[in-house]
Scaffold this motif. Sequence first.
Motif, mmCIF file in Angstrom:
data_model
loop_
_atom_site.group_PDB
_atom_site.id
_atom_site.type_symbol
_atom_site.label_atom_id
_atom_site.label_comp_id
_atom_site.label_asym_id
_atom_site.label_seq_id
_atom_site.Cartn_x
_atom_site.Cartn_y
_atom_site.Cartn_z
ATOM 1 N N THR A 81 -5.849 14.036 -2.260
ATOM 2 C CA THR A 81 -5.014 12.897 -2.632
ATOM 3 C C THR A 81 -4.213 12.392 -1.434
ATOM 4 O O THR A 81 -4.102 11.182 -1.219
ATOM 5 C CB THR A 81 -4.049 13.307 -3.763
ATOM 6 N N TYR B 139 0.892 6.320 -6.957
ATOM 7 C CA TYR B 139 -0.301 7.101 -7.309
ATOM 8 C C TYR B 139 0.026 8.583 -7.388
ATOM 9 O O TYR B 139 -0.363 9.272 -8.340
ATOM 10 C CB TYR B 139 -1.421 6.864 -6.286
ATOM 11 N N VAL C 190 -5.427 4.526 2.404
ATOM 12 C CA VAL C 190 -5.103 3.203 1.868
ATOM 13 C C VAL C 190 -3.980 2.572 2.694
ATOM 14 O O VAL C 190 -4.034 1.384 3.034
ATOM 15 C CB VAL C 190 -4.716 3.321 0.376
ATOM 16 N N HIS D 68 -13.417 14.524 -1.040
ATOM 17 C CA HIS D 68 -13.075 14.285 -2.448
ATOM 18 C C HIS D 68 -14.032 15.045 -3.365
ATOM 19 O O HIS D 68 -15.224 15.123 -3.092
ATOM 20 C CB HIS D 68 -13.194 12.796 -2.775
ATOM 21 N N MET E 211 -6.424 10.376 0.617
ATOM 22 C CA MET E 211 -6.699 9.075 0.009
ATOM 23 C C MET E 211 -5.553 8.096 0.228
ATOM 24 O O MET E 211 -5.762 6.983 0.702
ATOM 25 C CB MET E 211 -6.948 9.258 -1.481
ATOM 26 N N VAL E 212 -4.325 8.499 -0.094
ATOM 27 C CA VAL E 212 -3.233 7.525 -0.008
ATOM 28 C C VAL E 212 -2.967 7.135 1.451
ATOM 29 O O VAL E 212 -2.694 5.967 1.739
ATOM 30 C CB VAL E 212 -1.939 8.009 -0.698
ATOM 31 N N THR F 243 0.833 -1.204 0.000
ATOM 32 C CA THR F 243 0.000 0.000 0.000
ATOM 33 C C THR F 243 0.870 1.256 0.000
ATOM 34 O O THR F 243 0.517 2.262 -0.624
ATOM 35 C CB THR F 243 -0.953 0.053 1.223
ATOM 36 N N SER G 145 -12.191 5.584 0.434
ATOM 37 C CA SER G 145 -11.322 6.751 0.310
ATOM 38 C C SER G 145 -10.750 6.892 -1.082
ATOM 39 O O SER G 145 -10.200 7.931 -1.427
ATOM 40 C CB SER G 145 -10.145 6.644 1.271
ATOM 41 N N VAL G 146 -10.826 5.817 -1.852
ATOM 42 C CA VAL G 146 -10.316 5.901 -3.210
ATOM 43 C C VAL G 146 -11.287 6.753 -4.016
ATOM 44 O O VAL G 146 -12.494 6.535 -3.986
ATOM 45 C CB VAL G 146 -10.170 4.491 -3.806
ATOM 46 N N LYS G 147 -10.750 7.753 -4.704
ATOM 47 C CA LYS G 147 -11.617 8.779 -5.288
ATOM 48 C C LYS G 147 -12.749 8.195 -6.124
ATOM 49 O O LYS G 147 -13.894 8.628 -6.027
ATOM 50 C CB LYS G 147 -10.781 9.722 -6.159
ATOM 51 N N HIS H 82 -10.156 12.607 3.031
ATOM 52 C CA HIS H 82 -10.913 11.685 2.174
ATOM 53 C C HIS H 82 -12.425 11.926 2.303
ATOM 54 O O HIS H 82 -13.196 11.383 1.518
ATOM 55 C CB HIS H 82 -10.544 10.214 2.433
ATOM 56 N N SER I 259 0.869 4.029 -2.944
ATOM 57 C CA SER I 259 0.632 5.444 -2.660
ATOM 58 C C SER I 259 1.662 6.320 -3.351
ATOM 59 O O SER I 259 1.317 7.342 -3.959
ATOM 60 C CB SER I 259 0.684 5.695 -1.150
#
Lengths: 179, 758
Positions: B281, A49, B288, B271, B284-285, A42, B339-341, B268, A46
């Motif tokens: 962003t 991404y 994750v 968004h 989001m990351v 992950t 949370s992923v857009k 998150h 990230s």
Amino acid sequence: MSRTSPEDSKYPDVIIEGHDYDGIKEYDNPMPAWWLWIFYATIAWSVFYIAALGAGWIADYDTQLERGKERIAQKQAAAAELAPVIEVNEETLTDLLDDQEALSRGADVYATRCAQCHGAEGQGGIGAPFDDDDWLFADGLVSQFEIIRDGLAAEGMPAHDRMLDDQEIADVTAFINSF
Amino acid sequence: MTEVSHSGVDDVPEGMEKIRYDDQTVRLFVFATIFWGIVGMAVGVIIALQLVVPETNFHKYFTFGRLRPVHTNAVIFAFAGNAIFAAVYYSTQRLVKARMASDLLSKIHFWGWQSIIVAAAITLPLGFTQTKEYAELEWPIAIAIAVIWIVFAVNFFWTLKNRREKHLYVALWFYIASIITVAVLHVVNNLVIPVGWLESYSIFSGVHDAMVQWWYGHNAVAFVLTTPFLGLMYYFLPKAANRPIFSYKLSIAHFWSLTFIYIWAGPHHLHYTSLPEWAATMGMVFSVMLWMPSWGGMINGLFTLRGAWDKVRKQPELKFFVAGITFYGMATFEGPMMSVKIVNSLSHYTDWTIAHVHSAALGWNGFMTFGMIYWLLPKLWKTKLWSKALANAHFWLALVGILLYVIAMYSAGITQGLMWRAFDESGNLMYDNFMETVTAILPMYWVRLVGGTLYLVATCLAVVNLYMTIRKSKEEGRDLSDPVALVPVPAWKHKDDEEAPEGADGTVDPAEGGERQPRWDDWLYSIQEKVKHGWHRALEGWALMFTILTLIAILIGSVVGIVPLFTMKSTVPEIESVQPYTPLEWEGRDIYIAEGCHVCHSQMVRPLVSEIERYRDYSKPGEDIYEYPFLWGSKRTGPDLARVGGKYNHAWHALHFKDPQAIEPDSIMPAYPWLFEDELDLSRTSRKLRALQRLGVPYSDEEVDNAEELARTQAEQIARELGSQNPDFAGLENKDVIALIAYLQRLGTDIKTDEGDQ
């Protein structure tokens, strides 16, 4: 040291000396490898991404929106080409006034779109009544058609061009004259 | 180190000490947990009913918009909050082998917290709210919360200082992280400028306010509903199962990664809003990356039960724990996913979020709490649980309740989300009338009502069990005075004491008693000695340093996530045409807030084609510079209102407030007839504008001074227009409804663009 766990355990289950909290003991087991690897994955994802978004490999908000708009615009253009071109003038609209099919289509549109403001029986409410012969704004069928299509922003009559196509507007124009 | 009853210990053996644990406070917190649990869940059932039978919004103070925050606050801070305190008070004393430091502070903590809850239950229905989710309580109550939290913190850390167990167990790490982080979050998100005893405006506006709120909001979930419950799990699960914790190494790794990463994840919630995409962003990351740190807790919980699964069948509390931890695992997988857009663009504003929250709250928080309570009852009242069968019934009934609830809400959320974005083949919105997307999910709302009711009924079974167990305890004449434990005198505490030289782990080692000359490199050896069981072990023995490091861990994400947003000008590009609200519109906005319209309506059009098709242009950060506080909302039970200004005439709005069903027969919006009766209060308008002026809203002194007259003039004009549109609504210039209409008609009108072109 004691082993109290099932024999088939993948983990050594060695109790850590000196760790005893109100009788709670702890094993010296390693972290599960899959747990650790997914965690690393992950993190890697990230980093990727963020880089990809920065480099434009992943669409940002603006790009997504532009693409979406294009997609819809194409659909609309295609639909416009296919849509039956109807001629809107006093004559064609008058013809619809006693076209039973058009009136029943118009009644459906009216019930879902207009009744809330003009009343289920055309008795009026927020909008003007249709059960009399007075028109406040409209002057003739074409003018009614245009009001329905473009709205009367200052008066609170919404535009319907984005919800109804010309045929439907023509149908409902006919219908409101049948009260 | 068994606990014995009070009378059992008269003489204390050599090298031992006697401690009395304070269990009375724990009992009180258990009562409060159950009591507020029932209240909070009952309000939940009521508002679920209001969404299917709008007539049940039967009174001004009991509409959906006002009651929903009562529900969320009650279950989070009253139910879960008291459960946390019960867990902390019971387990900390035993883990550190010391009584809670101050009985007085314990009392102040308990009664103070309950008073705050009562104050919340009164002020929220009355419409006193700061609007920010889970931070609704007005400033005097917010200050009280801060004070009581500090009382709790002092009591807790003082107890740690008094500890006889040198090393802190993992449960305590989680308590420490919770206590300090909640303090930081609460203070920052409640920075307001008061304009009355129960009125205030956030000192941040628009984008900045949203960012601070969701940094807070998300971490309230983290540090109220997650970390304290992990601490709870780490104590009560191994106690109940009588099994060692699966992996100490995993405890360390997941504690620090969780604490460090969680704090970044807030954006998150934002968004596709006006929050800059880079900030979203980051949110989001980090969300994750939070997946595995969260699952570390689940693994340590479930794997601890290896070899004890037969006990799960026999002990109801273990059933609750297993199911609770499983729900935790599901929710902490789902959270990162949402949370992923791309997923969020579908789930946001819908009931999917509600489903997510409830699988976590009912499943994880609820079940961990009830597991703890069923384990505690026999301990606290010194008798057996009255009925195991009833506890099992509670479990199964509640489980069915949760499943009905979440399945209904998942399908409602996904259905509605898909309908909002559906286009037909000719490129038009398939369901351009918002109500179509509401009627489609009403059956699911009924199922949710049933599920929630089952859960409430199940909780009532716990009340019966509690009551009967206490009765049984009384009948058996149990001694409920503070239990006493005998513990070894902690050698590590007496550093200067010749007779008790210190071993690294705090035990007395007789072999090292001899005298020796000090040497210059002793300090090196002492460090080596300290860390010989690893640096983390040393840290566990050093509570202060542990706390400081935890604080640093949570501050990094907070500072890096928030500060640049405030300092970078590009965050909020200026829009010249955007002007402050008029005095009347501002009063209307305050009515909007008091009525809780923001609970059902968002004011944030996202840059998605389906949204600009439905609501016209998407919202720009520059439009929100005067939004103190921001009103973007988080749930669209009704349509977005960011651009509703001018969409309808005044008469439409008036009729819609009087009787929404007259316009949309199936509407689930409450009717607001009192808006036509309540006198428009303009006595504080001037003061409000002055406060806003101080915050940087460019009102002239003249406007501030003449606010009331300005408002009156505008009200008369709107009332005139309204009366001419519909004579039924004539003569309303002194009523609340005029201000609200003025506000709504203003929304989104400062920007004159169409269909998203800038």
